[in-house]
Design a protein around this motif. Structure first.
Motif, PDB file in Angstrom:
ATOM      1  N   TRP A 106      32.553  35.098  47.549  1.00 33.24           N
ATOM      2  CA  TRP A 106      32.956  35.212  46.147  1.00 33.24           C
ATOM      3  C   TRP A 106      33.571  33.907  45.677  1.00 33.24           C
ATOM      4  O   TRP A 106      34.240  33.213  46.444  1.00 33.24           O
ATOM      5  CB  TRP A 106      34.017  36.305  45.991  1.00 33.24           C
ATOM      6  CG  TRP A 106      33.522  37.697  46.140  1.00 33.24           C
ATOM      7  CD1 TRP A 106      33.336  38.386  47.306  1.00 33.24           C
ATOM      8  CD2 TRP A 106      33.172  38.597  45.087  1.00 33.24           C
ATOM      9  NE1 TRP A 106      32.895  39.653  47.039  1.00 33.24           N
ATOM     10  CE2 TRP A 106      32.783  39.819  45.686  1.00 33.24           C
ATOM     11  CE3 TRP A 106      33.152  38.499  43.695  1.00 33.24           C
ATOM     12  CZ2 TRP A 106      32.371  40.923  44.928  1.00 33.24           C
ATOM     13  CZ3 TRP A 106      32.748  39.597  42.955  1.00 33.24           C
ATOM     14  CH2 TRP A 106      32.360  40.789  43.568  1.00 33.24           C
ATOM     15  N   GLY A 107      33.363  33.608  44.415  1.00 35.54           N
ATOM     16  CA  GLY A 107      34.078  32.529  43.790  1.00 35.54           C
ATOM     17  C   GLY A 107      35.421  33.012  43.264  1.00 35.54           C
ATOM     18  O   GLY A 107      35.748  34.201  43.357  1.00 35.54           O
ATOM     19  N   LYS A 108      36.181  32.083  42.686  1.00 31.46           N
ATOM     20  CA  LYS A 108      37.516  32.416  42.193  1.00 31.46           C
ATOM     21  C   LYS A 108      37.526  32.797  40.722  1.00 31.46           C
ATOM     22  O   LYS A 108      38.560  33.255  40.213  1.00 31.46           O
ATOM     23  CB  LYS A 108      38.461  31.248  42.448  1.00 31.46           C
ATOM     24  CG  LYS A 108      38.692  30.979  43.929  1.00 31.46           C
ATOM     25  CD  LYS A 108      39.694  29.861  44.153  1.00 31.46           C
ATOM     26  CE  LYS A 108      39.927  29.659  45.649  1.00 31.46           C
ATOM     27  NZ  LYS A 108      40.916  28.586  45.904  1.00 31.46           N
ATOM     28  N   GLY A 109      36.422  32.605  40.054  1.00 30.49           N
ATOM     29  CA  GLY A 109      36.301  33.082  38.685  1.00 30.49           C
ATOM     30  C   GLY A 109      36.565  32.037  37.626  1.00 30.49           C
ATOM     31  O   GLY A 109      37.207  31.020  37.861  1.00 30.49           O
ATOM     32  N   THR A 110      36.038  32.335  36.442  1.00 28.59           N
ATOM     33  CA  THR A 110      36.278  31.517  35.261  1.00 28.59           C
ATOM     34  C   THR A 110      36.571  32.464  34.105  1.00 28.59           C
ATOM     35  O   THR A 110      35.906  33.484  33.946  1.00 28.59           O
ATOM     36  CB  THR A 110      35.080  30.596  34.959  1.00 28.59           C
ATOM     37  OG1 THR A 110      35.387  29.732  33.860  1.00 28.59           O
ATOM     38  CG2 THR A 110      33.814  31.367  34.642  1.00 28.59           C
ATOM     39  N   LEU A 111      37.575  32.131  33.309  1.00 30.91           N
ATOM     40  CA  LEU A 111      38.036  33.014  32.251  1.00 30.91           C
ATOM     41  C   LEU A 111      37.222  32.810  30.978  1.00 30.91           C
ATOM     42  O   LEU A 111      37.067  31.688  30.497  1.00 30.91           O
ATOM     43  CB  LEU A 111      39.513  32.772  31.967  1.00 30.91           C
ATOM     44  CG  LEU A 111      40.133  33.575  30.824  1.00 30.91           C
ATOM     45  CD1 LEU A 111      40.094  35.078  31.121  1.00 30.91           C
ATOM     46  CD2 LEU A 111      41.567  33.119  30.573  1.00 30.91           C
ATOM     47  N   VAL A 112      36.738  33.914  30.441  1.00 30.71           N
ATOM     48  CA  VAL A 112      36.032  33.930  29.163  1.00 30.71           C
ATOM     49  C   VAL A 112      36.856  34.759  28.183  1.00 30.71           C
ATOM     50  O   VAL A 112      37.164  35.921  28.479  1.00 30.71           O
ATOM     51  CB  VAL A 112      34.624  34.520  29.327  1.00 30.71           C
ATOM     52  CG1 VAL A 112      33.963  34.733  27.973  1.00 30.71           C
ATOM     53  CG2 VAL A 112      33.767  33.616  30.211  1.00 30.71           C
ATOM     54  N   THR A 113      37.194  34.154  27.063  1.00 31.76           N
ATOM     55  CA  THR A 113      37.980  34.850  26.042  1.00 31.76           C
ATOM     56  C   THR A 113      37.216  34.805  24.728  1.00 31.76           C
ATOM     57  O   THR A 113      36.847  33.733  24.249  1.00 31.76           O
ATOM     58  CB  THR A 113      39.354  34.203  25.864  1.00 31.76           C
ATOM     59  OG1 THR A 113      40.030  34.184  27.115  1.00 31.76           O
ATOM     60  CG2 THR A 113      40.188  34.996  24.854  1.00 31.76           C
TER      61      THR A 113
END
Length: 116
Positions: A106-113
């Motif tokens: 898994w990656g650590k993620g990226t925030l989409v707002t």
């Protein structure tokens, strides 16, 4: 060292678009099924879309169909998620996942707002 690094998140107005990328290293990318997930605040993580080894086979959750497109470039060890007509309910941290024979990363993620 295995890495999955997501990028491309940010703040976008409703109706806008974003293209997320997930760059892989440290394993055989071309032999992994790649999946995008997301987790909204206070909610469980959910699958968004996944793509097979060669990119020919794709699958989408109902909320992503017609708006999101998953693709991959095995020469660049990267998977993408093109997101169009974004809605406030698409606000979440987006993660990529790589699953293959004997591995699950898994990656650590990226925030989409999505907000006006």
């Amino acid at each position: 060292q295995v890495q999955l690094v997501e990028s491309g998140g940010g703040l976008v107005q409703p109706g806008g678009s974003l293209r997320l990328s997930c760059a892989a290293s440290g394993f055989t990318f071309s032999e992994s099924v790649m999946t995008w997930y997301r987790q909204a605040p206070g909610k469980e993580r959910e699958m968004v879309a996944h793509i097979g080894f060669t990119g020919d086979a794709t699958s989408y959750e109902h909320f992503a169909q017609g708006r999101f497109t998953i693709s991959r470039d095995n020469a660049k060890d990267t998977v993408y998620l093109q997101m169009n007509n974004l809605k406030p309910e698409d606000t979440a941290v987006y993660y990529c996942r790589a699953v293959g024979s004997g591995f699950d990363y898994w990656g650590k993620g990226t925030l989409v707002t999505i907000s006006s």
